[in-house]
Design a protein around this motif. Structure first.
Motif, short mmCIF file in Angstrom:
data_model
loop_
_atom_site.label_atom_id
_atom_site.label_comp_id
_atom_site.label_asym_id
_atom_site.label_seq_id
_atom_site.Cartn_x
_atom_site.Cartn_y
_atom_site.Cartn_z
N PHE A 1 -10.19 3.03 0.64
CA PHE A 1 -9.47 1.79 0.94
C PHE A 1 -10.38 0.59 0.79
CE2 PHE A 1 -11.38 2.66 5.06
CZ PHE A 1 -11.73 1.41 5.51
N ASP A 2 -9.75 -0.57 0.54
CA ASP A 2 -10.49 -1.84 0.51
C ASP A 2 -9.49 -2.98 0.72
OD1 ASP A 2 -12.71 -3.44 0.38
OD2 ASP A 2 -12.73 -3.57 -1.80
N GLY A 3 -9.95 -3.99 1.40
CA GLY A 3 -9.15 -5.18 1.62
C GLY A 3 -9.95 -6.40 1.22
N THR A 4 -9.25 -7.44 0.82
CA THR A 4 -9.94 -8.67 0.44
C THR A 4 -9.16 -9.87 0.96
OG1 THR A 4 -10.94 -9.88 -1.40
CG2 THR A 4 -8.83 -8.85 -1.83
N SER A 5 -9.90 -10.85 1.37
CA SER A 5 -9.31 -12.08 1.88
C SER A 5 -10.19 -13.23 1.44
CB SER A 5 -9.20 -12.03 3.40
OG SER A 5 -8.66 -13.23 3.90
N ASN A 6 -9.63 -14.14 0.66
CA ASN A 6 -10.39 -15.31 0.23
C ASN A 6 -9.44 -16.47 -0.01
OD1 ASN A 6 -9.33 -15.01 -2.44
ND2 ASN A 6 -10.90 -13.46 -2.86
N ALA A 7 -9.94 -17.53 -0.57
CA ALA A 7 -9.13 -18.73 -0.76
C ALA A 7 -7.96 -18.49 -1.70
CB ALA A 7 -10.01 -19.86 -1.31
N LEU A 8 -8.05 -17.49 -2.56
CA LEU A 8 -6.98 -17.21 -3.52
C LEU A 8 -5.84 -16.40 -2.92
CD1 LEU A 8 -9.16 -16.35 -6.63
CD2 LEU A 8 -8.00 -18.52 -6.11
N GLY A 9 -6.13 -15.63 -1.89
CA GLY A 9 -5.10 -14.80 -1.28
C GLY A 9 -5.68 -13.64 -0.50
N HIS A 10 -4.78 -12.79 -0.06
CA HIS A 10 -5.16 -11.66 0.78
C HIS A 10 -4.46 -10.41 0.23
CE1 HIS A 10 -6.12 -15.01 3.41
NE2 HIS A 10 -4.86 -15.41 3.26
N GLY A 11 -5.24 -9.38 -0.07
CA GLY A 11 -4.65 -8.17 -0.63
C GLY A 11 -5.36 -6.92 -0.14
N VAL A 12 -4.65 -5.81 -0.21
CA VAL A 12 -5.21 -4.53 0.20
C VAL A 12 -4.91 -3.49 -0.86
CG1 VAL A 12 -5.08 -5.05 2.66
CG2 VAL A 12 -3.17 -3.90 1.57
N GLY A 13 -5.79 -2.51 -0.94
CA GLY A 13 -5.59 -1.41 -1.86
C GLY A 13 -6.08 -0.12 -1.24
N ALA A 14 -5.43 0.96 -1.58
CA ALA A 14 -5.84 2.28 -1.12
C ALA A 14 -5.53 3.28 -2.22
CB ALA A 14 -5.12 2.66 0.16
N VAL A 15 -6.34 4.33 -2.28
CA VAL A 15 -6.13 5.41 -3.24
C VAL A 15 -6.12 6.70 -2.46
CG1 VAL A 15 -6.98 6.58 -5.30
CG2 VAL A 15 -7.33 4.11 -5.04
N LEU A 16 -5.05 7.45 -2.59
CA LEU A 16 -4.94 8.77 -1.97
C LEU A 16 -5.28 9.79 -3.03
CD1 LEU A 16 -4.10 10.37 0.57
CD2 LEU A 16 -1.75 10.33 -0.31
N VAL A 17 -6.26 10.64 -2.74
CA VAL A 17 -6.72 11.65 -3.70
C VAL A 17 -6.29 13.03 -3.19
CG1 VAL A 17 -8.69 12.61 -4.95
CG2 VAL A 17 -8.71 10.20 -4.27
N THR A 18 -5.51 13.72 -4.00
CA THR A 18 -4.97 15.02 -3.61
C THR A 18 -6.03 16.11 -3.77
OG1 THR A 18 -4.20 15.59 -5.83
CG2 THR A 18 -2.69 14.29 -4.43
N LEU A 19 -5.68 17.32 -3.34
CA LEU A 19 -6.61 18.44 -3.45
C LEU A 19 -6.93 18.78 -4.90
CD1 LEU A 19 -5.25 20.82 -0.67
CD2 LEU A 19 -7.17 19.23 -0.54
N ASP A 20 -5.99 18.52 -5.81
CA ASP A 20 -6.27 18.79 -7.23
C ASP A 20 -6.74 17.54 -7.95
OD1 ASP A 20 -3.83 17.53 -7.14
OD2 ASP A 20 -2.85 18.88 -8.54
N ASN A 21 -7.30 16.60 -7.18
CA ASN A 21 -7.97 15.42 -7.72
C ASN A 21 -7.05 14.42 -8.42
OD1 ASN A 21 -10.53 14.36 -7.47
ND2 ASN A 21 -11.09 14.82 -9.57
N GLN A 22 -5.78 14.42 -8.03
CA GLN A 22 -4.85 13.42 -8.54
C GLN A 22 -4.97 12.16 -7.68
OE1 GLN A 22 -2.82 13.90 -11.34
NE2 GLN A 22 -4.13 15.70 -11.48
N CYS A 23 -5.03 11.00 -8.33
CA CYS A 23 -5.17 9.73 -7.62
C CYS A 23 -3.82 9.02 -7.54
CB CYS A 23 -6.17 8.83 -8.34
SG CYS A 23 -7.83 9.48 -8.33
N ILE A 24 -3.43 8.67 -6.32
CA ILE A 24 -2.17 7.97 -6.10
C ILE A 24 -2.53 6.60 -5.51
CG2 ILE A 24 0.06 8.04 -4.95
CD1 ILE A 24 -0.48 11.12 -4.61
N PRO A 25 -2.37 5.53 -6.30
CA PRO A 25 -2.77 4.20 -5.83
C PRO A 25 -1.67 3.49 -5.05
CG PRO A 25 -2.16 4.10 -8.13
CD PRO A 25 -2.00 5.54 -7.71
N PHE A 26 -2.08 2.68 -4.09
CA PHE A 26 -1.18 1.84 -3.29
C PHE A 26 -1.81 0.46 -3.19
CE2 PHE A 26 -0.65 6.17 -1.90
CZ PHE A 26 0.72 6.33 -1.83
N THR A 27 -1.00 -0.56 -3.30
CA THR A 27 -1.52 -1.91 -3.18
C THR A 27 -0.43 -2.83 -2.66
OG1 THR A 27 -2.70 -3.69 -4.33
CG2 THR A 27 -0.99 -2.56 -5.57
#
Length: 193
Positions: free
Chosen positions: A62-88
């Motif tokens: 996970f990572d979050g960012t907050s600055n003068a341009l805006g505020h956003g968050v992102g997360a990546v869920l990694v499954t047991l078979d190494n599949q990446c599922i992104p969320f933002t």
């Protein structure tokens, strides 16, 4: 596997016969605590082997960012078979960077709950958030106390959950998602601009 006085690291690789090269499919690193550094080399090696048994756990970055341009968050869920599922998502309120980090952590953990994950390792590049979630650092900022309490409630959905700090350079996908989140704006009708 490498075991040193202060840290250990191991990597599981796979050989690609068609391209005739190797690639990493799982990497784990751990900095030993002050107590663990007092262990003998053999005991630290055993610790490294025990950590390698975590391959049956899903992972959240996970990572979050907050600055003068805006505020956003992102997360990546990694499954047991190494599949990446992104969320933002972008945050529609003013917040500090630490609040954005907590929001991102909660996003990733909520995604794991939705996937009915029971064993989870959570990685973030915010030392403050990770150490507070581990109970190693006190949470003094009144804005962060509700976040900490909320995430502690979410941990009750898991049989095992652990929190790990990782350097920013190892958190590039979640960082990119957090940055992208506030770059897009939705209209009232849900259209991207």
């Amino acid at each position: 596997m490498t075991v040193l006085d202060e840290l250990m690291g191991c990597m599981l690789g796979q050989h690609d016969k068609f391209r005739n090269r190797e690639w990493a499919i799982y990497y784990l690193s751990k900095k030993f605590t002050a107590r663990e550094m007092n262990y003998s080399l053999l005991e630290r090696t055993c610790c490294a082997l025990v950590e390698d048994e975590d391959r049956d756990k899903w992972i959240v970055w996970f990572d979050g960012t907050s600055n003068a341009l805006g505020h956003g968050v992102g997360a990546v869920l990694v499954t047991l078979d190494n599949q990446c599922i992104p969320f933002t998502t972008s945050l529609g309120f003013d917040c500090t960077n630490n609040m954005a980090e907590y929001e991102a952590c909660a996003l990733g953990i909520q995604a794991a709950i939705d996937f009915k994950v029971k064993l989870l390792k959570v990685y973030g590049d915010s030392a403050l958030v990770i150490h507070q979630l581990r109970g190693e650092w006190e949470t003094r900022d009144h804005k962060l106390i509700p976040y900490l309490a909320y995430i502690k409630k979410l941990t009750e959905f898991f049989d095992d959950i652990s929190f790990h700090h990782n350097p920013r350079e190892e958190n590039q996908m979640a960082d990119a998602l957090a940055t992208l989140a506030f770059m897009f704006q939705l209209t009232l009708h849900g259209d991207l601009q």
